[in-house]
Design a protein around this motif. Sequence first.
Motif, PDB file in Angstrom:
ATOM      1  N   ARG A  53       0.836  -1.206   0.000  1.00  0.00           N
ATOM      2  CA  ARG A  53       0.000   0.000   0.000  1.00  0.00           C
ATOM      3  C   ARG A  53       0.869   1.254   0.000  1.00  0.00           C
ATOM      4  O   ARG A  53       0.588   2.225  -0.716  1.00  0.00           O
ATOM      5  N   ALA A  54       1.931   1.251   0.805  1.00  0.00           N
ATOM      6  CA  ALA A  54       2.830   2.413   0.869  1.00  0.00           C
ATOM      7  C   ALA A  54       3.500   2.649  -0.480  1.00  0.00           C
ATOM      8  O   ALA A  54       3.582   3.793  -0.962  1.00  0.00           O
ATOM      9  N   VAL A  55       3.968   1.590  -1.105  1.00  0.00           N
ATOM     10  CA  VAL A  55       4.622   1.703  -2.410  1.00  0.00           C
ATOM     11  C   VAL A  55       3.635   2.213  -3.457  1.00  0.00           C
ATOM     12  O   VAL A  55       3.977   3.058  -4.294  1.00  0.00           O
ATOM     13  N   GLN A  56       2.398   1.728  -3.401  1.00  0.00           N
ATOM     14  CA  GLN A  56       1.394   2.175  -4.368  1.00  0.00           C
ATOM     15  C   GLN A  56       1.082   3.654  -4.199  1.00  0.00           C
ATOM     16  O   GLN A  56       0.890   4.381  -5.189  1.00  0.00           O
ATOM     17  N   ILE A  57       1.029   4.117  -2.947  1.00  0.00           N
ATOM     18  CA  ILE A  57       0.813   5.546  -2.697  1.00  0.00           C
ATOM     19  C   ILE A  57       1.885   6.357  -3.413  1.00  0.00           C
ATOM     20  O   ILE A  57       1.605   7.363  -4.089  1.00  0.00           O
ATOM     21  N   LEU A  58       3.141   5.943  -3.269  1.00  0.00           N
ATOM     22  CA  LEU A  58       4.255   6.684  -3.854  1.00  0.00           C
ATOM     23  C   LEU A  58       4.308   6.546  -5.375  1.00  0.00           C
ATOM     24  O   LEU A  58       4.795   7.445  -6.062  1.00  0.00           O
ATOM     25  N   LYS A  59       3.802   5.458  -5.893  1.00  0.00           N
ATOM     26  CA  LYS A  59       3.667   5.335  -7.353  1.00  0.00           C
ATOM     27  C   LYS A  59       2.616   6.313  -7.859  1.00  0.00           C
ATOM     28  O   LYS A  59       2.810   7.005  -8.865  1.00  0.00           O
ATOM     29  N   ASP A  60       1.491   6.383  -7.143  1.00  0.00           N
ATOM     30  CA  ASP A  60       0.421   7.302  -7.531  1.00  0.00           C
ATOM     31  C   ASP A  60       0.893   8.750  -7.487  1.00  0.00           C
ATOM     32  O   ASP A  60       0.446   9.583  -8.283  1.00  0.00           O
ATOM     33  N   GLU A  61       1.793   9.044  -6.561  1.00  0.00           N
ATOM     34  CA  GLU A  61       2.307  10.406  -6.397  1.00  0.00           C
ATOM     35  C   GLU A  61       3.495  10.694  -7.310  1.00  0.00           C
ATOM     36  O   GLU A  61       4.057  11.789  -7.264  1.00  0.00           O
ATOM     37  N   LYS A  62       3.889   9.718  -8.117  1.00  0.00           N
ATOM     38  CA  LYS A  62       4.986   9.866  -9.079  1.00  0.00           C
ATOM     39  C   LYS A  62       6.360   9.920  -8.423  1.00  0.00           C
ATOM     40  O   LYS A  62       7.338  10.367  -9.048  1.00  0.00           O
ATOM     41  N   PHE A  63       6.477   9.461  -7.196  1.00  0.00           N
ATOM     42  CA  PHE A  63       7.781   9.381  -6.550  1.00  0.00           C
ATOM     43  C   PHE A  63       8.503   8.088  -6.937  1.00  0.00           C
ATOM     44  O   PHE A  63       9.725   8.047  -6.982  1.00  0.00           O
TER      45      PHE A  63
END
Length: 254
Positions: A53-63
């Motif tokens: 979930r944490a990794v997906q958040i950062l993917k969504d944010e383009k990080f």
Amino acid sequence: MPDAHEDKRPLAERIAAEIRQQIMSGEWEPGMRVPTNAKLTEQYSTSNVTVQRAVQILKDEKFLEGQTGVGVFVRSKAAQTIIPASYMPPSEPGQPYRWLSEATKRHQNGKYKMLKVGEVAPPKQVAKAMRLDENGTAMLRSRIGFLDDQPAELVHSYYPIELAQGTRLADRRLIPGGSPALLNEMGYPTRSQDDALAARSATTEEYVHLEIPRDIPVIEVFRIVYSDDQRPIEVSILVKPGHRFKMGYHVETP
């Protein structure tokens, strides 16, 4: 004594915040391969589902960027530091607006798109900075700045109506050399500026024009530009995507 303030965000959001800081600070460099979920699970003493979930958040944010069958990597470009002082002097005659020429020095392609030009009743903070009375108006010039075709800033600039009327400040077209050069030609050179910075959530206008991912905050710069006798000649609200930019300042010791 009141209880200490606790971080009650879901653990996935807290982990994402930790990794986001590592990326913004450069600790995790552009293009770096992200540790495996197993390593992150061990590091944060949590489950694989929470790490995902944490990794997906950062993917969504383009990080973070995922490469199918290869892994997850830190985005290819680091946060860019913008030095406001470098844009303060007016451009030399015949030269482009300094924001654009500074982009060229960084090997970036800069351009502006005008959104709106017209006489308006400015927001309260702008009216106060411009020392307007209750019914005072100002000339508004709104535009989006792009760097390498990505939206980099949304700018709303206000000018005293008595200075702007009948000049290119009232024209929807871009001003050759930018407003500082025009104001200098008109006898109103830039002498100083005050900047106030804030971080906040994006408005819908900012979210759309700046293509803000997820709930990334924006950097707001409230700028007052003064000419001779501390006369305010321009008040601007500049908004930048917080995941792509930092603001840099150099201060000399008295």
